[in-house]
Structure formats: structure tokens, C-alpha cells
Scaffold this active site. Structure first.
Site, PDB file in Angstrom:
ATOM      1  CD  GLU A  97      69.781  53.872  42.217  1.00  0.00           C
ATOM      2  OE1 GLU A  97      70.678  53.103  42.584  1.00  0.00           O
ATOM      3  OE2 GLU A  97      69.903  54.714  41.306  1.00  0.00           O
ATOM      4  CE1 TYR A  98      68.803  61.418  49.615  1.00  0.00           C
ATOM      5  CE2 TYR A  98      66.522  62.027  49.177  1.00  0.00           C
ATOM      6  CZ  TYR A  98      67.668  62.139  49.943  1.00  0.00           C
ATOM      7  OH  TYR A  98      67.671  62.957  51.046  1.00  0.00           O
ATOM      8  CE  LYS A 113      61.038  63.400  41.330  1.00  0.00           C
ATOM      9  NZ  LYS A 113      62.334  64.051  41.247  1.00  0.00           N
ATOM     10  CD  GLU A 136      65.042  74.220  39.448  1.00  0.00           C
ATOM     11  OE1 GLU A 136      64.434  74.896  40.316  1.00  0.00           O
ATOM     12  OE2 GLU A 136      65.475  73.075  39.667  1.00  0.00           O
ATOM     13  CB  CYS A 150      96.699  49.742  16.473  1.00  0.00           C
ATOM     14  SG  CYS A 150      95.226  50.054  15.490  1.00  0.00           S
ATOM     15  CE  LYS A 206      60.169  68.752  40.694  1.00  0.00           C
ATOM     16  NZ  LYS A 206      61.607  68.565  40.716  1.00  0.00           N
ATOM     17  NE  ARG A 208      65.076  73.383  48.036  1.00  0.00           N
ATOM     18  CZ  ARG A 208      64.423  72.252  47.819  1.00  0.00           C
ATOM     19  NH1 ARG A 208      63.129  72.270  47.612  1.00  0.00           N
ATOM     20  NH2 ARG A 208      65.058  71.109  47.770  1.00  0.00           N
ATOM     21  CB  SER A 225      60.075  70.619  49.110  1.00  0.00           C
ATOM     22  OG  SER A 225      60.300  69.454  48.425  1.00  0.00           O
TER      23      SER A 225
HETATM   24  S1  IVH Z   1      57.462  75.449  42.359  1.00  0.00           S
HETATM   25  C1  IVH Z   1      55.884  75.455  46.285  1.00  0.00           C
HETATM   26  N1  IVH Z   1      57.853  75.195  39.793  1.00  0.00           N
HETATM   27  O1  IVH Z   1      61.390  71.594  41.957  1.00  0.00           O
HETATM   28  C2  IVH Z   1      56.501  75.616  44.989  1.00  0.00           C
HETATM   29  N2  IVH Z   1      59.448  74.237  41.280  1.00  0.00           N
HETATM   30  O2  IVH Z   1      60.642  69.907  44.498  1.00  0.00           O
HETATM   31  C3  IVH Z   1      57.911  75.241  44.973  1.00  0.00           C
HETATM   32  N3  IVH Z   1      61.305  73.135  40.172  1.00  0.00           N
HETATM   33  O3  IVH Z   1      62.754  73.337  44.666  1.00  0.00           O
HETATM   34  C4  IVH Z   1      58.542  75.178  43.707  1.00  0.00           C
HETATM   35  N4  IVH Z   1      60.679  73.566  38.112  1.00  0.00           N
HETATM   36  O4  IVH Z   1      63.885  73.489  42.420  1.00  0.00           O
HETATM   37  C5  IVH Z   1      58.318  74.917  41.017  1.00  0.00           C
HETATM   38  N5  IVH Z   1      58.097  75.067  37.479  1.00  0.00           N
HETATM   39  C6  IVH Z   1      58.555  74.792  38.707  1.00  0.00           C
HETATM   40  C7  IVH Z   1      59.748  74.084  38.929  1.00  0.00           C
HETATM   41  C8  IVH Z   1      60.147  73.819  40.241  1.00  0.00           C
HETATM   42  C9  IVH Z   1      61.599  73.007  38.876  1.00  0.00           C
HETATM   43  C10 IVH Z   1      62.101  72.585  41.289  1.00  0.00           C
HETATM   44  C11 IVH Z   1      62.488  73.588  42.318  1.00  0.00           C
HETATM   45  C12 IVH Z   1      61.909  73.121  43.606  1.00  0.00           C
HETATM   46  C13 IVH Z   1      61.690  71.672  43.342  1.00  0.00           C
HETATM   47  C14 IVH Z   1      60.516  71.199  44.139  1.00  0.00           C
END
Ligand code: IVH
Length: 675
Positions: free
Chosen positions: A38-39, A319, A179, A415, A123, A144, A85
Site C-alpha cells: 500500500e505504501y 519482492k 540485516e 461463559c 532479502k 541506515r 536502497s
Molecule cells: S543489499 C545496494 N542485500 O533491503 C545494496 N539488502 O531495499 C543495498 N536487505 O536497506 C542492500 N536483505 O535493509 C541487500 N541480502 C540483502 C538484503 C538487503 C535485506 C534490505 C536492506 C536494504 C533494503 C534495500
């Protein structure tokens, strides 16, 4: 459809205000009211508006920033190298689009590459941190923040055991990015504890991790079993890597947890498969992932590809569909549990979350329900993470101001099963039905618990059969099952002589269940399978347990003062004593026959199990270890003697290795059992 300038300006203003509010809730309060999807939709709408009306773009528009403002509570830290990001792809087509763009970008730079190596990573849905080491010593850790400036959360990061505090053979400067997350089971346990203590619950594992890391009191952070996966580097001085995969291997070497599922992949086609693989495994993982990340492995190619805005061209996030969904709360119902607790549950308009349809789910207790303020008729947000029971999190944000909302449900004063006036338990979140002896609802739950797998495991007594027996007045307590009037049963519709014979056989078989199972089946409040086993091992007989004082019960491993009190009280109740007499007469085992703790050849050694073993189920392995005098715990600690690890072992294995706990495979365990 394009909008007039003034309409667009108005809408852009609205969207900005809304996005800023969501950013604030997400980053500052760790309490978002909408999901990522939604965001993103709001952000996309604003982006589209701004693309069409460039005059509307403001410098501080949410489209121009990565995250929201950082908090003032922690010291600001400027990242030597920005924390970037990631761009998103939602499906194979979008991923292939990114791969094509990367290739043609390189072609424009006259680098002819057909295809190259990629690294595919999970991720992790947690909080990005940067850990800085100088001459091998951990000097600072930061969030971050907005990518340029984050918060100094060193104190809290120091409490995470798996983050190395010192490195050997380290370069002058090393920044490790990763992370921080809370494993799903720990998240569920934390929420349960918070709900029981009357505190607010976290929306998802990500928020609980973020909330924990942003604790100003490191002692609170230390109580939460946070973990980390390292996935990259920031500033580095004194060592050069050629490939990302090479740097990950070195990070693992230095002792950072690097996800064992990360793979280096040749060629674009296999990348899609690898991402799909993560999606398939998602539910089995002990931590939450919200996608897969694909990175170009070669650092030189990464450099050539560069970044656009805050997103690198050399990496992308695929995603996955969200684990939350919004649906209608049709009704709130109330049930009575086997120990008399009045528990609310939600009837939902069936909604599919991550491939599973959710129609009913618990609402924990009346206090939790009141705090969440979800009401029948509301659109509500439901979370389903891993294989944890789905949870209703909150009303959808717009519901709260709806003028025609229904009344907030109240804990029933009678109850729902037997109509007896309910009683609020002091200093707790519970309301109970005090009618222990005569409440059909409690009897029904107690019977179900007694016959279920893990307890007496009586086959042929599903919900339907059980309620028939209850309604006919033939079985009101577990003991009644052993004195059923079979002739009366055979005459009943739907109970052929075959099914009666089968039931007789499973009841007879249940007489062999060990005392620990019987004790668990009796459903004493707060006594689960593990505690029942410990009590059985320590007291060896029902008689001894029934004579024990709370202080003696408390000496049992894993039993705390409140549990000891509850056990001592329960075993002295006249109904309990009567039930035990009848079960004894029926021939149920009320004595432990295996060796006492410490008496078998495994000599009270402590085991922990993780992953799936090739032939034994976890239950079988546990039984056999206990039968040989060992102990089984659910988590690894310094006191663990052996970790038995199977396929897809996760964080427990890492922890065991770190604590230098001996790791066994199934074959080694079997050899030890037979020794
Ligand atoms: S790489 C340029 N690897 O996803 C590379 N990020 O939207 C930047 N995240 O801020 C991050 N797992 O919090 C990378 N295996 C992974 C990840 C990961 C989770 C998160 C992280 C980052 C966000 C990017």
C-alpha cells in the site's frame, strides 16, 4: 487520465502528507498502519503525478528521500559510504527487464558481456545496519537512517552475540553491512509475552527487531534474541576483493553470520530459478524474508554499472507477495478453553496470505482485543509469517475514524458455553469461567486435549465423535473414555462394529503411553509437552507429584514459581484426585518406566535438535534421547552438550558452532543411543 494542474497539486500535497505520516510511523514509532504494497502504491501515485507535473516536485518530497528523518535520541553517524536502497522487480518479466538493462548499459560502455555471474541472496525483512571495525576492533554500529546519516546504536548491537567484537587478520578499516532480524518463533513468543503482560504487540518480526534495536536501554535489547545476516561491505581499507561472493566468503571466515543459502549463479536464466527457490522455501525458514536480492558478482562490473539516485544498477530486489492482507472482520466470537479461560477469536472474510487461506484466528485475550481496537465490520490487517498462527494486527487505518463503526466487543459476563458468571482474574489479562466441574465447553476442550497427538494420541476420536459422546452423556471426562458402554455405541447411527473395534483397540493401545504423555494429556494450566516430561522425569509417579510442595516442584528444570504453584494447586483439587483414581483403575500409566534423568547412559546430557533428520522425526529423536536418560531443550546455549542437526538447519547450527557445541548428524546420534 490526466488531472488539471490544481487538482494534481492538491492530490500531491495530500499524498505527501500521508506518506510522511506513514514514514513517521514506520521509522520513528516502528508501528506502521499499512503494508509495503500500500505504501508503494501511494509512492508510485505521487511519482506519476510528479512526472506529469514536474513543477510540483519539491526538494523534500518523499520521492526524493530514501527513508524518513532519523530519531534524535541516538547520536547521528555519517556513513563513509552511502547505504543504498534497492530497486524492485515483482516478477520474472521485471527481473529480466533489469538483467537486460544491466547488460545493455555495459554494452554502451563497450564491455561485451553475454552474461555474467550473479549472487542470489534472501532479502531479509529486518533492519539494515552498518558495523565499523578499525584494526579488527568493533568501534561503531549504526542504522541506515536516510542512507547518508544514521543513528549510533553501538550499545544495542553489542548485545547481539553473533556480531563479532574482534576480528583476527582484519584490514585497517572494515565496514560490514547486514540485516538485523528477530527469528519468527522469537517474535511470536515475544508478542505472546507482551499480550499476556498487557503490553502492545508488534506488527511483524521486522518491527519487533527495529523496536528492539531502537531501545534506548540496551538491557531491553539484550533480552530480545536478535540475530544478523551480513550481506555486504561499506568502507574498506587495506584489503581488495574482486567479487562480492569472495567478500562474503571472507566475512564468514571472520565470523560474521553469512546466510548459507546464498548462491553464486551463472547466467540470467538460472537467476530466475534461484529467486523462485527462495519463494518456495520462504515458509520453512525460521526468519522472515520479503524477497530475493540479485547482485552482479564482479565488483568491476558493479563499478561500471554505477547507481541511479539511491539505487544501484548492479542489484535488484525481487519482492515477494506480502505476508499481510486486509480483510473484513465478520465477527468476534468467544470460546472457553480447557482451563476455563475465555478467549476471543476472529471470524474473517476468508483471505489468502502467502498461499494459505485464513478464515479464523485467535485474538489472544480481551485486553489484547481492546488494545488493538478491532471491531466487527472493520477492515483489519492480518499477518501470517512462516508457519506461525496468523494474527490480527490492527484495523486498517481509515477504519478508526469511521463514524458508523460497531461497538468494541466486550468480554462476556457469562461463559459462552455454560452461562456461568465469568470472573476476572486479578493482576492478569484473563477472565475465566469458574465452573470447572460442569462447564461443557471446558470438558470438551479437556477431552480434545487428552486424545490429541502428542498426548494420548487416541485415533478414531475426532471432534465429531467426541461431541457425540459428550452430548449422549457417555464421556464427560477423559476417564469416561475407558468405561464406555460399547453395546450402546454399536447401536448408534454411524458407529459400525468395525469403528467400535478400532476405537477399542486405540484406547487399549493408549494404556501404554508413558506417564509424561498422560501428564501432558491432563492439560494442567501452563504445562506443555516439555514441562510435563521434566515433571515426569523428576517425580517419577503421579503419587509423588501429588504429594509435592510448590518449592519441590520448582526445582524441576524449566519450571518457574508460577507454574509450580499452579501444578501444586491443580493436583490437590478434588476433581483432579477423582479423575486420577479413575484413570488408575482403567490401567493408565501413572508411573515413569524409563530411566530417571541422569540414570541412562546419556547421563543427563543436554541435546537440542534442528533441521529435518533423514529418518527420525523430531518427536522420535526426542523420545529416544529421553529414554536413554538425556535431556532435550528447544534452544542452544552454553549448557547444550550436543546439537543434532539435519537438513536446512538454520540459526541454531550457527549458534552451536559459535559456542563450540558438538554437532551430531543423525547417524552419530543413533550410534550414541545404541552405545
Ligand atoms: S543489499 C545496494 N542485500 O533491503 C545494496 N539488502 O531495499 C543495498 N536487505 O536497506 C542492500 N536483505 O535493509 C541487500 N541480502 C540483502 C538484503 C538487503 C535485506 C534490505 C536492506 C536494504 C533494503 C534495500
Amino acid at each position: 487520465m490526466s488531472q488539471s494542474g490544481s487538482e494534481a497539486a492538491l492530490r500531491a500535497q495530500e499524498l505527501r502528507a500521508e506518506l510522511e505520516e506513514h514514514n513517521r510511523r514506520y521509522y520513528e514509532q516502528d508501528d506502521p498502519t499499512i503494508g509495503d504494497r500500500e505504501y508503494d502504491a501511494l509512492l508510485d501515485e505521487l511519482r506519476a503525478l510528479e512526472a506529469e507535473h514536474p513543477e510540483l516536485v519539491t526538494l523534500d518530497s518523499p520521492t526524493q528521500k530514501v527513508g524518513a528523518k532519523r530519531l534524535d535520541r541516538f547520536e547521528p553517524v555519517e556513513h563513509a559510504i552511502q547505504m543504498l536502497s534497492l530497486g524492485n522487480a515483482r516478477n520474472a518479466d521485471e527481473l529480466n527487464g533489469w538483467l537486460d538493462r544491466a547488460r545493455s548499459h555495459l554494452a554502451r560502455e563497450s564491455i561485451e558481456v553475454d552474461d555474467f555471474s550473479y549472487v542470489v541472496e534472501p532479502k531479509i525483512d529486518g533492519l539494515a545496519v552498518s558495523l565499523r571495525y578499525e584494526d579488527g576492533v568493533f568501534v561503531r554500529g549504526a542504522t541506515r537512517g536516510d542512507g547518508v546519516v544514521g543513528e549510533d546504536i553501538s550499545q544495542n548491537l553489542m548485545t547481539i552475540a553473533s556480531i563479532p567484537k574482534k576480528l583476527s587478520n582484519a584490514p585497517r578499516v572494515l565496514e560490514v553491512r547486514g540485516e538485523v532480524y528477530l527469528p519468527i518463533a522469537d517474535f511470536a513468543a515475544l508478542n505472546e509475552r507482551r499480550a499476556a503482560a498487557g503490553e502492545s504487540t508488534f506488527m511483524n518480526p521486522r518491527n519487533s527487531a527495529a523496536g528492539s534495536l531502537r531501545q534506548l536501554d540496551p538491557a531491553v535489547a539484550a533480552e530480545r534474541p536478535l540475530a544478523i545476516w551480513a550481506y555486504g561491505l561499506g568502507e574498506v581499507e587495506g584489503v581488495v576483493f574482486e567479487r562480492h561472493s569472495q567478500s562474503l566468503a571472507q566475512l564468514a571466515e571472520w565470523g560474521f553470520p553469512v546466510n548459507p543459502g546464498i548462491a553464486t549463479i551463472e547466467g540470467a536464466e538460472a537467476v530466475v530459478q534461484a529467486c523462485d527457490g527462495w519463494l518456495e522455501r520462504r515458509d520453512e525458514l525460521p526468519y522472515e524474508i520479503d524477497g530475493a536480492v540479485v547482485k552482479v558478482d564482479d565488483f568491476e562490473l558493479q563499478r561500471r554499472l554505477g547507481t541511479v539516485g539511491r539505487e544501484p544498477r548492479w542489484a535488484i530486489a525481487w519482492k515477494f507477495p506480502p505476508t499481510t492482507a486486509t480483510t473484513l472482520l465478520r465477527a468476534v466470537h468467544w470460546n472457553v478453553g480447557r482451563t476455563g479461560h475465555i478467549v476471543p477469536f476472529a471470524e474473517l472474510e476468508p483471505v489468502s496470505i502467502g498461499g494459505v487461506t485464513v478464515s479464523f484466528t485467535t485474538l489472544h485475550n480481551g485486553d489484547d482485543l481492546a488494545r488493538k481496537d478491532v471491531r466487527p465490520g472493520d477492515q483489519v490487517i492480518v499477518l501470517r509469517a512462516g508457519d506461525v498462527i496468523p494474527q490480527v494486527i490492527s484495523p486498517a487505518p481509515h477504519e478508526v475514524d469511521r463514524p458508523d463503526r460497531s461497538e468494541a466487543p466486550k468480554v462476556p459476563s457469562e461463559c459462552p458455553s455454560c452461562g456461568t458468571a465469568t470472573v476476572r482474574v486479578e493482576d492478569s489479562v484473563w477472565t475465566i469461567c469458574p465452573n470447572k466441574r460442569g462447564c461443557t465447553g471446558q470438558q470438551w476442550q479437556a477431552l480434545r486435549h487428552f486424545v490429541k497427538r502428542g498426548a494420548m494420541d487416541i485415533e478414531g476420536l475426532g471432534d465429531e465423535r467426541l461431541s457425540e459422546l459428550m452430548e449422549a452423556g457417555m464421556a464427560l471426562t477423559p476417564a469416561d473414555l475407558y468405561t464406555l458402554d460399547w453395546s450402546q455405541l454399536e447401536d448408534r447411527k454411524g458407529w459400525g462394529s468395525k469403528s467400535v473395534e478400532a476405537l477399542k483397540a486405540s484406547l487399549t493401545e493408549s494404556l501404554d503411553r508413558p506417564f509424561a504423555k498422560v501428564l501432558y494429556g491432563l492439560g494442567i494450566e501452563r504445562i506443555g509437552e516439555v514441562n510435563a516430561r521434566s515433571l515426569a522425569q523428576r517425580f517419577r509417579s503421579m503419587e509423588a507429584l501429588m504429594a509435592a510442595e510448590p518449592a519441590a516442584i520448582e526445582e524441576t528444570p524449566g519450571i518457574g514459581p508460577i507454574q509450580a504453584e499452579v501444578v501444586a494447586e491443580t493436583v490437590r483439587e478434588p476433581e483432579f484426585i477423582e479423575l486420577i483414581d479413575k484413570l488408575r483403575a482403567a490401567g493408565v500409566q501413572l508411573e515413569e518406566s524409563g530411566p530417571a534423568a541422569g540414570e541412562g547412559h546419556l547421563d543427563n546430557k543436554t541435546f537440542c535438535l534442528t533441521g529435518s533428520l533423514p529418518t527420525l522425526t523430531r518427536e522420535e529423536a526426542t523420545e529416544r534421547i529421553l529414554a536413554a536418560g538425556g535431556r532435550v531443550t528447544s534452544s542452544v546455549s552454553k549448557k547444550t552438550d550436543f546439537l543434532v542437526a539435519g537438513e536446512a538447519a538454520g540459526s541454531k547450527l550457527e549458534k552451536a558452532e559459535r559456542l563450540e557445541v558438538t554437532v551430531l548428524d543423525e547417524a552419530a546420534l543413533l550410534a550414541m543411543l545404541e552405545a
